[in-house]
Scaffold this motif. Structure first.
Motif, PDB file in Angstrom:
ATOM      1  N   GLU A  74       0.828  -1.204   0.000  1.00 41.26           N
ATOM      2  CA  GLU A  74       0.000   0.000   0.000  1.00 41.26           C
ATOM      3  C   GLU A  74       0.868   1.262   0.000  1.00 41.26           C
ATOM      4  N   ALA A  75       1.863   1.265   0.925  1.00 39.32           N
ATOM      5  CA  ALA A  75       2.721   2.443   1.040  1.00 39.32           C
ATOM      6  C   ALA A  75       3.519   2.662  -0.243  1.00 39.32           C
ATOM      7  N   LEU A  76       3.997   1.572  -0.846  1.00 35.82           N
ATOM      8  CA  LEU A  76       4.791   1.709  -2.074  1.00 35.82           C
ATOM      9  C   LEU A  76       3.954   2.287  -3.213  1.00 35.82           C
ATOM     10  N   VAL A  77       2.706   1.799  -3.319  1.00 42.51           N
ATOM     11  CA  VAL A  77       1.838   2.303  -4.384  1.00 42.51           C
ATOM     12  C   VAL A  77       1.555   3.800  -4.187  1.00 42.51           C
ATOM     13  N   LEU A  78       1.329   4.180  -2.917  1.00 43.25           N
ATOM     14  CA  LEU A  78       1.083   5.592  -2.635  1.00 43.25           C
ATOM     15  C   LEU A  78       2.277   6.464  -3.025  1.00 43.25           C
ATOM     16  N   LYS A  79       3.458   5.864  -3.009  1.00 43.84           N
ATOM     17  CA  LYS A  79       4.664   6.612  -3.385  1.00 43.84           C
ATOM     18  C   LYS A  79       4.895   6.606  -4.889  1.00 43.84           C
ATOM     19  N   GLY A  80       3.998   5.973  -5.621  1.00 39.15           N
ATOM     20  CA  GLY A  80       4.127   6.013  -7.076  1.00 39.15           C
ATOM     21  C   GLY A  80       4.769   4.793  -7.719  1.00 39.15           C
ATOM     22  N   VAL A  81       4.986   3.722  -6.917  1.00 39.85           N
ATOM     23  CA  VAL A  81       5.536   2.502  -7.495  1.00 39.85           C
ATOM     24  C   VAL A  81       4.428   1.824  -8.313  1.00 39.85           C
ATOM     25  N   GLY A  82       4.799   1.220  -9.441  1.00 40.42           N
ATOM     26  CA  GLY A  82       3.811   0.572 -10.300  1.00 40.42           C
ATOM     27  C   GLY A  82       3.104  -0.563  -9.578  1.00 40.42           C
ATOM     28  N   ILE A  83       1.799  -0.724  -9.860  1.00 39.00           N
ATOM     29  CA  ILE A  83       1.024  -1.756  -9.193  1.00 39.00           C
ATOM     30  C   ILE A  83       1.559  -3.153  -9.545  1.00 39.00           C
ATOM     31  N   GLY A  84       2.050  -3.333 -10.763  1.00 36.86           N
ATOM     32  CA  GLY A  84       2.620  -4.615 -11.172  1.00 36.86           C
ATOM     33  C   GLY A  84       3.848  -4.961 -10.351  1.00 36.86           C
ATOM     34  N   THR A  85       4.686  -3.971 -10.115  1.00 38.21           N
ATOM     35  CA  THR A  85       5.898  -4.169  -9.326  1.00 38.21           C
ATOM     36  C   THR A  85       5.523  -4.627  -7.915  1.00 38.21           C
ATOM     37  N   VAL A  86       4.512  -3.965  -7.355  1.00 37.40           N
ATOM     38  CA  VAL A  86       4.086  -4.279  -5.998  1.00 37.40           C
ATOM     39  C   VAL A  86       3.447  -5.670  -5.929  1.00 37.40           C
ATOM     40  N   LEU A  87       2.620  -6.002  -6.914  1.00 36.76           N
ATOM     41  CA  LEU A  87       2.005  -7.328  -6.927  1.00 36.76           C
ATOM     42  C   LEU A  87       3.055  -8.421  -7.096  1.00 36.76           C
ATOM     43  N   ALA A  88       4.065  -8.151  -7.919  1.00 37.26           N
ATOM     44  CA  ALA A  88       5.136  -9.139  -8.095  1.00 37.26           C
ATOM     45  C   ALA A  88       5.829  -9.394  -6.762  1.00 37.26           C
ATOM     46  N   PHE A  89       6.038  -8.326  -6.008  1.00 37.43           N
ATOM     47  CA  PHE A  89       6.667  -8.464  -4.696  1.00 37.43           C
ATOM     48  C   PHE A  89       5.795  -9.324  -3.768  1.00 37.43           C
ATOM     49  N   MET A  90       4.499  -9.007  -3.725  1.00 33.50           N
ATOM     50  CA  MET A  90       3.591  -9.748  -2.853  1.00 33.50           C
ATOM     51  C   MET A  90       3.502 -11.221  -3.236  1.00 33.50           C
ATOM     52  N   MET A  91       3.397 -11.486  -4.525  1.00 25.92           N
ATOM     53  CA  MET A  91       3.301 -12.868  -4.982  1.00 25.92           C
ATOM     54  C   MET A  91       4.577 -13.637  -4.669  1.00 25.92           C
ATOM     55  N   ALA A  92       5.718 -12.969  -4.837  1.00 29.33           N
ATOM     56  CA  ALA A  92       6.999 -13.635  -4.565  1.00 29.33           C
ATOM     57  C   ALA A  92       7.105 -13.985  -3.085  1.00 29.33           C
ATOM     58  N   VAL A  93       6.675 -13.081  -2.225  1.00 31.37           N
ATOM     59  CA  VAL A  93       6.764 -13.339  -0.786  1.00 31.37           C
ATOM     60  C   VAL A  93       5.854 -14.506  -0.388  1.00 31.37           C
ATOM     61  N   THR A  94       4.640 -14.537  -0.920  1.00 32.75           N
ATOM     62  CA  THR A  94       3.693 -15.565  -0.454  1.00 32.75           C
ATOM     63  C   THR A  94       3.894 -16.940  -1.080  1.00 32.75           C
ATOM     64  N   THR A  95       4.323 -17.015  -2.339  1.00 31.43           N
ATOM     65  CA  THR A  95       4.411 -18.351  -2.956  1.00 31.43           C
ATOM     66  C   THR A  95       5.751 -19.033  -2.753  1.00 31.43           C
ATOM     67  N   LEU A  96       6.828 -18.273  -2.777  1.00 30.17           N
ATOM     68  CA  LEU A  96       8.137 -18.905  -2.662  1.00 30.17           C
ATOM     69  C   LEU A  96       8.846 -18.368  -1.432  1.00 30.17           C
ATOM     70  N   SER A  97       9.453 -19.264  -0.683  1.00 25.91           N
ATOM     71  CA  SER A  97      10.277 -18.824   0.435  1.00 25.91           C
ATOM     72  C   SER A  97      11.302 -19.913   0.693  1.00 25.91           C
ATOM     73  N   ILE A  98      12.384 -19.539   1.349  1.00 23.29           N
ATOM     74  CA  ILE A  98      13.433 -20.527   1.636  1.00 23.29           C
ATOM     75  C   ILE A  98      12.867 -21.713   2.433  1.00 23.29           C
ATOM     76  N   PRO A  99      12.103 -21.487   3.533  1.00 24.49           N
ATOM     77  CA  PRO A  99      11.587 -22.646   4.275  1.00 24.49           C
ATOM     78  C   PRO A  99      10.718 -23.570   3.415  1.00 24.49           C
ATOM     79  N   SER A 100       9.861 -23.008   2.560  1.00 29.66           N
ATOM     80  CA  SER A 100       8.989 -23.890   1.785  1.00 29.66           C
ATOM     81  C   SER A 100       9.777 -24.663   0.734  1.00 29.66           C
ATOM     82  N   ILE A 101      10.833 -24.054   0.192  1.00 30.23           N
ATOM     83  CA  ILE A 101      11.662 -24.749  -0.794  1.00 30.23           C
ATOM     84  C   ILE A 101      12.417 -25.904  -0.129  1.00 30.23           C
ATOM     85  N   ILE A 102      12.889 -25.662   1.098  1.00 32.10           N
ATOM     86  CA  ILE A 102      13.598 -26.731   1.819  1.00 32.10           C
ATOM     87  C   ILE A 102      12.666 -27.916   2.081  1.00 32.10           C
ATOM     88  N   LEU A 103      11.406 -27.639   2.434  1.00 30.95           N
ATOM     89  CA  LEU A 103      10.441 -28.718   2.665  1.00 30.95           C
ATOM     90  C   LEU A 103      10.167 -29.501   1.383  1.00 30.95           C
TER      91      LEU A 103
END
Lengths: 335, 76
Positions: A272-301
């Protein structure tokens, strides 16, 4: 007329503009704060966002948990066994959005589905969409960015899950599953128990309790980071790294998000804060999707049940998918 | 009596383990509580929902963190 009515409803219930005004009024009249200061904009954002997220979160988890009591992992597997080809991937991705399970169940589900004879591509469609799209996060997304973005997010998330799973099937990845997954008994179809209405309400209540206890730290940290970005980090600086006119912005966001593990509820305030600062919505969604779908712990499992080739394919497909989603979104919003 | 807790070691699994230990000590039962985190081993119990509680090789609860009182009812 109807449109205005819904917009009003949206402002009151989801965006809670009244809450934002109330917080601002209290800060100004009770604490004598100057609205032009950096501390004011950070503090206002923090208080408003924390209260709003917790109200919405509790309500949404209750409703979605109640609905989820009608869907069990066992039933999902049974339904999926009736579909073939890409249809199975689509149903898998859709069921992934509503079937509840603790993240620690994803590997037993992978084993259970595979032993029951489901193609691994279908199982992956299910497992990709599950953390990516869920009812509570979608409504929260709508409260911040509006329904249009939220619905596009759902569509894109499901498409990513369908394509990801289908590609894993196309590449014939079945042979890269660890041997023990396939050996052993074919898991019998257990019937989920039938619950009474009272039990469903209890389940929903317990879920609210449990999830709020689990995610409150992430939410506070997320909002805090969001508030700092909101008040203190100059828009020019953020735009020089993540601005929608920078071709590498999506890549930076995705690669920053992949190793991170956080709940979607914690990443939303940052988004939310990034978008308010003018960051592209695609950039922000890519960040959110990356955080939720892939992570080091889930890859190790996942590494424990699949061989390297499948693991790398999975991570590559999902990463590329997320990056593409980011660029497409940035492009759509510009035009 | 042998009680096993199935789960990869996430927060919910740890909580179930903790509640089980409390239930046993309050009932003063002579029971061994074992954590099973190995997926091959977990898969033998025919369940996909974690965390699960196994009493003498029989799955008695799955996919939820039972409270101490609920566990007491199930094992006594």
């Amino acid at each position: 007329m109807l449109k205005e009515f819904f917009e009003l409803l949206n402002d009151i219930l989801l965006k809670m503009t009244w809450l934002n005004n109330l917080v601002d009024d209290i800060l100004v009249s009770v604490f004598n704060m100057d609205t032009n200061t950096l501390i004011f904009s950070s503090l206002s954002f923090f208080i408003y966002d924390v209260i709003k997220i917790f109200i919405l979160l509790s309500f949404l988890i209750y409703v979605s948990s109640y609905i989820q009591t009608y869907f069990t992992v066992e039933r999902t597997r049974h339904v999926l066994s009736k579909f073939k080809g890409i249809g199975a991937n689509i149903v898998g991705a859709l069921l992934g959005t509503i079937t509840p399970f603790c993240s620690c169940s994803s590997i037993p589900i992978f084993i259970g589905f595979t032993r029951a004879g489901l193609p691994i591509g279908v199982t992956f469609s299910f497992l990709i969409s599950s953390p990516l799209v869920d009812l509570a996060s979608v409504v929260l997304l709508a409260s911040i960015f509006g329904w249009k973005i939220a619905l596009i997010y759902v569509a894109v998330g499901i498409i990513l899950a369908v394509i990801g799973g289908t590609l894993i099937s196309v590449f014939k990845m079945e042979k890269y599953v660890e041997d023990f997954v396939l050996q052993g008994d074919i898991v019998t179809l257990e019937e989920g128990e039938i619950l009474t209405r009272k039990q469903r309400h209890k389940y929903a209540f317990d879920q609210v309790n449990e999830i709020v206890k689990r995610v409150w730290k992430y939410v506070i940290i997320g909002v805090l980071i969001g508030a700092i970005i909101h008040g203190y980090i100059p828009a020019d600086f953020i735009n020089s790294i993540l601005g929608s006119n920078k071709w590498y912005s999506v890549l930076v966001a995705a690669f920053a998000g992949i190793p991170m593990y956080a709940d979607i509820f914690g990443t939303l305030p940052i988004a939310e804060a990034l978008v308010l600062k003018g960051v592209g919505i695609g950039t922000v969604l890519a960040f959110m999707m990356a955080v939720t779908t892939l992570s080091i712990p889930s890859i190790i499992l996942l590494k424990k049940v699949v061989k390297n080739k499948l693991l790398i394919t999975f991570v590559a497909i999902v990463s590329i998918g997320i990056i593409l989603v980011g660029y497409i979104f940035n492009y759509i919003i510009i035009i | 009596m042998v009680i096993k807790i199935l789960g990869s070691g996430c927060k919910n699994c740890k909580k179930l383990y903790h509640n089980t230990i409390l239930a046993i000590s309050e009932l003063e039962l002579d029971a061994a509580v074992i954590k099973i985190t190995d997926f091959a081993e977990i898969a033998k119990y025919n369940t996909m929902r974690m965390p699960a509680l196994v009493l003498d090789e029989k799955v008695i609860a799955k996919g939820k963190v039972l409270s101490k009182e609920e566990i007491k009812k199930l094992i006594s």
